[in-house]
Design a protein around this motif. Sequence first.
Motif, mmCIF file in Angstrom:
data_model
loop_
_atom_site.group_PDB
_atom_site.id
_atom_site.type_symbol
_atom_site.label_atom_id
_atom_site.label_comp_id
_atom_site.label_asym_id
_atom_site.label_seq_id
_atom_site.Cartn_x
_atom_site.Cartn_y
_atom_site.Cartn_z
ATOM 1 N N ALA A 75 31.304 -21.784 0.481
ATOM 2 C CA ALA A 75 31.053 -20.350 0.665
ATOM 3 C C ALA A 75 29.575 -19.997 0.560
ATOM 4 N N LEU A 76 28.793 -20.854 -0.102
ATOM 5 C CA LEU A 76 27.366 -20.565 -0.281
ATOM 6 C C LEU A 76 26.519 -21.088 0.872
ATOM 7 N N ARG A 77 27.116 -21.817 1.782
ATOM 8 C CA ARG A 77 26.465 -22.259 3.022
ATOM 9 C C ARG A 77 25.118 -22.956 2.782
ATOM 10 N N PRO A 78 25.098 -23.982 1.944
ATOM 11 C CA PRO A 78 23.832 -24.692 1.745
ATOM 12 C C PRO A 78 23.399 -25.425 3.006
ATOM 13 N N THR A 79 22.101 -25.613 3.132
ATOM 14 C CA THR A 79 21.567 -26.452 4.206
ATOM 15 C C THR A 79 21.304 -27.873 3.724
ATOM 16 N N VAL A 80 21.260 -28.043 2.416
ATOM 17 C CA VAL A 80 21.131 -29.365 1.799
ATOM 18 C C VAL A 80 22.114 -29.400 0.633
ATOM 19 N N LEU A 81 23.005 -30.378 0.640
ATOM 20 C CA LEU A 81 24.055 -30.451 -0.376
ATOM 21 C C LEU A 81 23.994 -31.809 -1.065
ATOM 22 N N THR A 82 23.920 -31.762 -2.395
ATOM 23 C CA THR A 82 23.895 -32.975 -3.206
ATOM 24 C C THR A 82 25.121 -33.010 -4.102
ATOM 25 N N VAL A 83 25.795 -34.149 -4.136
ATOM 26 C CA VAL A 83 26.984 -34.329 -4.964
ATOM 27 C C VAL A 83 26.727 -35.458 -5.958
ATOM 28 N N LYS A 84 26.998 -35.170 -7.234
ATOM 29 C CA LYS A 84 26.962 -36.206 -8.265
ATOM 30 C C LYS A 84 28.205 -36.043 -9.131
#
Length: 216
Positions: A75-84
């Motif tokens: 919903a926040l529409r990131p352009t760069v997404l990091t998952v840890k």
Amino acid sequence: MSFTEQDRLLFAGDSITDSSRDRTDPASLGKGYVRQIADRLCADRLRGGPEVVNQGLNGNRIYDLEARWTADVLALRPTVLTVKIGINDTWRTFDRGLPSPVGKFRAAYTRILASARQHLPADLYVITPFLLPVEPEQHAWQDDLAPRIEVALDVATEFGARLVRADLFMPRAAAEHGNATLAPDGVHPSPLGHRILAEAWLAAAGVPVEDGIPRS
């Protein structure tokens, strides 16, 4: 890679990402690696730095992250997404008897990255889980964590995510500084541990780190 004011960098994960952020304040970044990355990238926010969002949540396993994925990430529409994510799937197996079968872990990880690829115009980053044992019983955790690291590597490759190999560089750094120096409880990084994580993410993003993030 260069970031502009048009970019929204979102970091999703567990307590290592959360790092004591104020959950009542959407702008709160916590005290850890996300804050240090933001300090490096957003020092000139008024002159075009990106927005940084911390969506880490203390205690999350992969299933908790998946349950809030739509609201807290997509919903926040990131352009760069990091998952840890991943260490709590191991930890809760041992301290609370909450199993997280690797097959189910893989399926959930695959679903969240698949949905990111489907719904977001985002560059993806995956930070692998790591463990720096400081208690004798934590050595037994490593056999459970190892296949989760492999899952993170596999899904990152499948969906074209950039890899940040915390499972490699954190133990290398611990060989120099000591496990407890980098993670006093074996899991949660110290300020130095967070700095190492931040520098590794910046390197993966192609951002110079000299004269950048705090050193303490």
